[in-house]
Scaffold this active site. Structure first.
Site, mmCIF file in Angstrom:
data_model
loop_
_atom_site.group_PDB
_atom_site.id
_atom_site.type_symbol
_atom_site.label_atom_id
_atom_site.label_comp_id
_atom_site.label_asym_id
_atom_site.label_seq_id
_atom_site.Cartn_x
_atom_site.Cartn_y
_atom_site.Cartn_z
ATOM 1 N N HIS A 179 0.796 -1.165 -0.091
ATOM 2 C CA HIS A 179 0.005 0.054 0.038
ATOM 3 C C HIS A 179 0.973 1.212 0.113
ATOM 4 O O HIS A 179 1.895 1.357 0.758
ATOM 5 C CB HIS A 179 -0.895 -0.036 1.286
ATOM 6 N N SER A 180 0.578 2.247 -0.787
ATOM 7 C CA SER A 180 1.154 3.423 -1.055
ATOM 8 C C SER A 180 2.776 2.952 -1.119
ATOM 9 O O SER A 180 3.128 2.405 -2.131
ATOM 10 C CB SER A 180 0.905 4.172 0.398
#
Length: 1141
Positions: free
Chosen positions: A299-300
């Site tokens: 994520h990210s």
């Protein structure tokens, strides 16, 4: 009381009684006998020599007036004043009083010019800037907003920490931790038993963000796969979700943190794989091979770290083959304030690009890797979703980018955090991972090509060209038997419309003959229904089959087919068709009814089939089978249409589209699906408003309301608008600063609009689309946030350049506001005009096709094996790739003026705020103050401390920078010290009203503003360092310890703490100051957004030059250094304390 003369005609209120002026203390001209020559004010000293002698006579007279002939003080203040006045008159012409001597006009103007003063031009520019800025922010917050439709997940997490993953396995064991996730109620066993999946959190993310993904995986396996024998036979099994606790590290701000996390994760992968080899910790079937790879979900910034792992020295070959990322900024770093972060990104991206440019698979270390990037779209206000694009990194054979708004059954945008818990998104991610599993292989997944086909089917709409149809690969599985005299065979070109099912009381087949292929036209088949299309044998109301005649011989068994559908009604004559079920190619579309509001509404989706005629060349009929035996609601449409009638190509250029919009009328006799292609519209900076006219259906009830799909072919972004009347059209296409695609595209398709409308209404529809100016302005916020870290420095650099220029010419250091007013009239418009033309030239060069070779500049330095694509060509200035956005340069220049004015007044307010307690705490009784001849008291505000203490303090700070603390900490300390200096300078100005003190105050104030604008560039790394201390990680940074990056700042600030005014530079070397500030302005405009960290070093170079100017007025020796730090003159009155000159 001690009194002194107010000053001469050249310099009033300049210094203490026995203190010579700056002009007097300037070094003499170097003659042949070896004396030093200064580049500051040599000529100025010669011309003022006679005035200096007269001034010393006046000071001597004052000294005589301060005591009576017998050495005692005057009997009263009145006698004292009369004595001083009588001595003055001895040195002046008859009738002239020195107390009433007029100051030079320039000093009176400088005093009248308050730092708070602002011209009408500056006020107008600031007001206009504020209006534009508020307009843009308001538009960003209120216009072109995507609806939010994500549902929250609920879970019962159990986190099992691996305490034995210690320093024997990794050097980061004391900072990071590894956990195994188990879902309460489903599986609470700490032993591993499935396929390993590692979740990587992003910037300041938590390991607990894996819970929604892991819960969906546990529930899907427990409720579905575990009972599906076929799925287990194909290699599916449970997933072991691991998650990493990075202690919420700020990986987006620090490149070394990215590398540290990647190194730790490679160690974690090796440890995870070792668990499956240990019978005490594994419950896997011993007949299955042990896993040799781990699936990564990032994520990210976790997605960027996942890609970094494959470039690290401790990476185990083939230990990673599948990476799924969510809201990850792959293409560019989210911020460019850290040099190590920019270099890390460059190294990682070059590695991936270079790998995929290899001709042979054996030379490509990433040949087996698949990478999927999922972007949240416009709702993500943390990282621009443009940065999630993989176009410049990975070919379509190994990965792609998709937006959540286009993923089937998700159909909603997601903000940065929602991508970790959005239930609609978790389902396709988990199901796609399960579909790629094959526990019979050591890699635990299917081959790369098969994985890519699976990911495309789960994440893409199915209407993309890259999605392969499964129908040609299928074998005929259904034998359809019909009556010979059946009247259900439609004529060629006739459309099928079914309203309601089961009206005949028995199953019924509608046959559409497949037309012959023609080179003059290109046809396609489409079917749309509100019923679910499922595989043969299901309970669905409708079934779609593609059939060819199968002449079954008498006595030949029909067991060749898994499904025998006999609709002949026991008649003697019958037709047999060998058919394939098309359910595997069905495309889900959101339901569009009168009550529909959003595509993600809880309603049964529409079923849509679309085939080119080339895909149906082996079939003769399309059979739409109504399997209902009782009347039921529902509808279905099927037709063959010519692409000439269903696709409308617009030839509007972007200027015309922006000026007049797009206005079309869809004819009444049109296909059920019409597509409008707009090649000119591809910029992510533009937003439009679309209006669809009302469709009149007459007496018939419409089957469905108009449905709109807006899509880009690359990246794969689709948006649906149900029951559409008005729609906001915005996209993530060609974005600023984005690198070009890895594979150059010959033509940019732009945005396309697909309309599904009820053809039975037989009415035309008007389509109009016009630019949304406020919405387009709001798009600037996400794409140009970093501009406000760089462009205001353009203004500040020009202001300081003007201040130093006038100071060197006239001896007056004007205020920041007055200099800004002068820049608005001269240099700033000229620079913005030049930058505007530069921006237009850069956009033209960016649009040019790539070079056919890489021979370098003028044919030198090239390498024939290098890629001809320049991935940095959009890094300059505003990164725009379209000349129509030329106005952004003056627009951002105007906004930067307003921001600088606001920061100037905020700094003034802050200085005055600190002045009040400082003045109160340091105030002295009136009887111990020193007074000048005008009665003003003068406190020793800039009394110098011990030079030894200052040198030791500076050396200790530099030593800490070189060993433990980053230089950003020392920079913050320098800013605070400079703020203190400005506060003391303000007190001195208010007490003395001296022109020299005004000079010093304006000088220190302007330098403080410059340092404040550089401060945001240094804060992120400082935050990372402070966070490391908070988690008890005391290992020093491997970067940011260069003392030369902070030494000039520290020396300059220490010099200013003594009240040392910078000498004037009247020789040719004064142009160096001019050039340095001009370089800062140009670099901040051209490279500041992409390489913001360099701005710190350019300002550092300027500080080094200013330090050299300061030192030029003293002997270059240890004694001179002591005098600079202490503020002591080296010729007259050596023991007197120095005031700002």
């Amino acid at each position: 009381m001690i009194r002194r003369l107010s000053g001469s005609a050249e310099d009033t209120d300049n210094s203490a009684p026995t203190q010579p002026t700056q002009e007097e203390t300037a070094p003499p001209i170097q003659h042949q006998h070896g004396k030093k020559k200064s580049f500051t004010s040599a000529k100025y000293d010669v011309t003022r020599h006679s005035d200096t002698l007269d001034r010393r006579k006046v000071e001597k007279a004052i000294g005589l007036a301060q005591s009576s002939p017998n050495g005692s003080s005057p009997s009263s203040p009145a006698d004292h004043r009369r004595a001083v006045a009588s001595k003055k008159q001895l040195l002046l012409a008859p009738g002239q009083d020195i107390d009433r001597m007029p100051e030079p006009r320039s000093w009176r103007r400088a005093r009248a010019r308050s730092p708070w003063a602002c011209s009408l031009l500056t006020i107008s520019a600031t007001a206009l800037s504020a209006l534009v800025l508020l307009f843009i922010v308001h538009a960003f917050l209120t216009r072109q907003l995507d609806p939010k439709g994500c549902d929250m997940c609920w879970s019962r997490p159990i986190y099992i920490k691996f305490s034995d993953f210690d320093t024997e396995h990794t050097r980061f064991a004391s900072k990071y931790n590894l956990y195994l996730y188990r879902e309460g109620g489903f599986d609470e066993d700490p032993k591993v038993k499935g396929v390993p999946v590692l979740f990587i959190p992003g910037n300041a993310g938590s390991y607990k963000q894996a819970r929604c993904l892991a819960f969906e995986a546990a529930s899907y396996y427990h409720d579905g796969i575990q009972q599906d024998a076929q799925a287990l036979k194909e290699g599916m099994t449970s997933l072991d979700f691991f998650s990493v606790d990075f202690n919420e590290d700020f990986s987006a701000f620090h490149g070394q943190t990215i590398l540290d996390q990647a190194e730790y994760l490679n160690d974690a992968v090796a440890y995870i794989l070792s668990l499956y080899h240990d019978p005490r910790r594994s419950q896997r079937d011993p007949g299955l091979p042990d896993p040799s790879s781990v699936i990564l979900v990032g994520h990210s910034m976790g997605g960027v770290v996942a890609r970094t792992m494959l470039t690290m020295p401790n990476y185990q070959a083939n230990s990673i083959n599948t990476i799924v990322t969510m809201s990850a900024p792959h293409a560019r770093p989210p911020v460019s304030v850290d040099a190590e972060s920019v270099r890390t990104y460059k190294r990682i991206n070059e590695y991936w690009r270079q790998a995929y440019t290899q001709k042979w698979a054996n030379d490509n270390p990433l040949w087996h890797v698949t990478l999927i990037s999922i972007a949240g779209g416009g709702l993500d206000t943390v990282v621009p979703s443009d940065f999630a694009s993989l176009e410049s990194l990975v070919p379509s054979t190994h990965g792609f980018t998709v937006f959540t708004s286009g993923i089937p059954n998700v159909w909603t945008g997601a903000d940065h955090i929602q991508t970790t818990w959005c239930v609609q998104l978790m389902k396709p991610i988990v199901r796609s991972i399960f579909s790629t599993l094959d526990v019979h292989r050591p890699g635990q997944t299917k081959p790369r090509a098969e994985r890519m086909r699976i990911f495309r089917r789960w994440y893409l709409t199915g209407m993309e060209d890259v999605v392969e149809k499964t129908l040609p690969q299928k074998e005929s599985s259904t034998l359809l038997t019909l009556e010979d005299n059946s009247h259900s065979i439609m004529s060629v070109g006739e459309s099928l419309v079914v309203r309601g099912f089961g009206r005949s009381g028995k199953p019924k087949a509608h046959l559409l003959p497949i037309p012959m292929r023609s080179p003059q036209s290109s046809k396609s088949f489409i079917l749309l229904s509100d019923q679910l299309l499922e595989e043969a044998g299901s309970t669905a109301q409708i079934e779609v089959l593609f059939c060819s005649v199968f002449p079954l011989q008498h006595g030949q068994p029909s067991t060749l087919f898994s499904m025998n559908m006999d609709l002949s009604g026991d008649t003697s004559g019958s037709t047999r068709l060998a058919c394939k079920n098309a359910a595997s190619d069905v495309i889900r579309l959101p339901a569009s009814k009168r009550m529909s509001a959003h595509p993600y509404d809880k309603a049964q989706p529409l079923s849509y089939l679309q085939y080119d005629l080339e895909d149906l060349s082996h079939y003769q009929f399309v059979a739409v089978v109504d399997k209902a035996t009782e009347p039921s609601q529902g509808w279905a449409l099927a037709e063959f249409n010519d692409k000439v009638d269903s696709i409308i190509e617009t030839n509007l250029g972007l200027p015309r589209l922006l000026s007049f919009g797009l206005h079309l009328e869809l004819p009444a006799a049109r296909p059920s699906m019409t597509e409008i292609k707009i090649p000119a519209l591809h910029s992510s900076l533009l937003a439009f408003k679309l209006h669809l006219g009302k469709q009149a259906c007459g007496d018939e009830v419409e089957l469905f309301t108009p449905l709109l799909r807006q899509y880009l072919s690359e990246p794969h972004e689709s948006k649906y608008f149900v029951n559409v009347k008005d729609a906001n059209i915005s996209l993530h296409g060609v974005a600023p600063f984005m690198p070009p695609p890895l594979r150059a595209q010959a033509v940019n398709d732009g945005v396309s609009l697909q309309f599904w409308s009820d053809p039975t209404c037989n009415s035309s529809i008007e389509v109009s689309m016009n630019v949304d100016v406020p919405g387009s302005m709001g798009k600037l916020v996400m794409r140009y946030r970093m501009v406000f870290a760089a462009f205001p420095l353009v203004i500040v650099a020009l202001v300081l350049r003007k201040q130093f220029k006038l100071y060197d010419d006239s001896g007056i250091f004007i205020t920041f506001a007055e200099s800004l007013d002068l820049c608005l009239k001269t240099s700033l418009p000229a620079l913005l005009l030049a930058l505007t033309f530069l921006a237009m030239g850069l956009t033209l060069s960016s649009a040019a096709p790539p070079r056919s070779d890489s021979t370098g500049w003028l044919g030198w330095g090239g390498n024939a094996t290098e890629s001809a694509i320049d991935f940095t060509k959009n890094d300059l200035l505003l990164g725009s790739q379209d000349p129509i956005f030329w106005f952004l340069v003056p627009l951002f220049g105007l906004m930067s003026v307003g921001v600088c004015v606001g920061v100037n007044y905020a700094t003034l307010g802050l200085t005055n705020l600190f002045y009040l307690p400082y003045n109160f705490l340091t105030a002295r009784p009136a009887w111990v103050r020193v007074e000048d001849v005008s009665g003003r008291s003068v406190a020793p505000t800039f009394a110098a401390s011990s030079p030894r203490r200052r040198i030791i303090t500076t050396c200790v700070l530099l030593f800490l920078v070189s060993t433990f603390i980053p230089y950003q900490f020392a920079y913050l300390d320098a800013v605070l010290v400079q703020l203190s200096t400005c506060t003391r300078a303000l007190r001195l100005v208010r007490e003395t009203r001296s022109g020299a003190h005004y000079n010093f105050y304006n000088y220190s104030h302007s330098m403080l503003i410059l340092m404040l604008w550089v401060l945001p560039i240094n804060i992120p790394v400082l935050v990372v360092w402070a966070h490391n201390l908070a988690v008890h990680w005391f290992t020093p940074f491997s970067s940011h310890h260069n003392v030369l990056s902070i030494m000039p700042y520290l020396i300059l600030v220490e010099t200013l703490t003594c009240g040392k005014m910078i000498p004037r530079v009247t020789s040719r070397t004064r142009h160096i100051t001019n050039v340095l500030f001009f370089i800062l302005a140009v670099y901040a405009a051209v490279y500041g957004v992409t390489y913001a960290y360099v701005l710190h070093h350019i300002v550092n170079l300027i500080c080094a030059w200013l330090v050299a100017v300061h030192f030029s007025s003293s002997e270059v020796s240890l004694q001179g250094l002591s005098q600079i730090l202490e503020g002591v003159d080296d010729r007259d009155d050596r023991g007197a304390k120095k005031r700002p000159e």
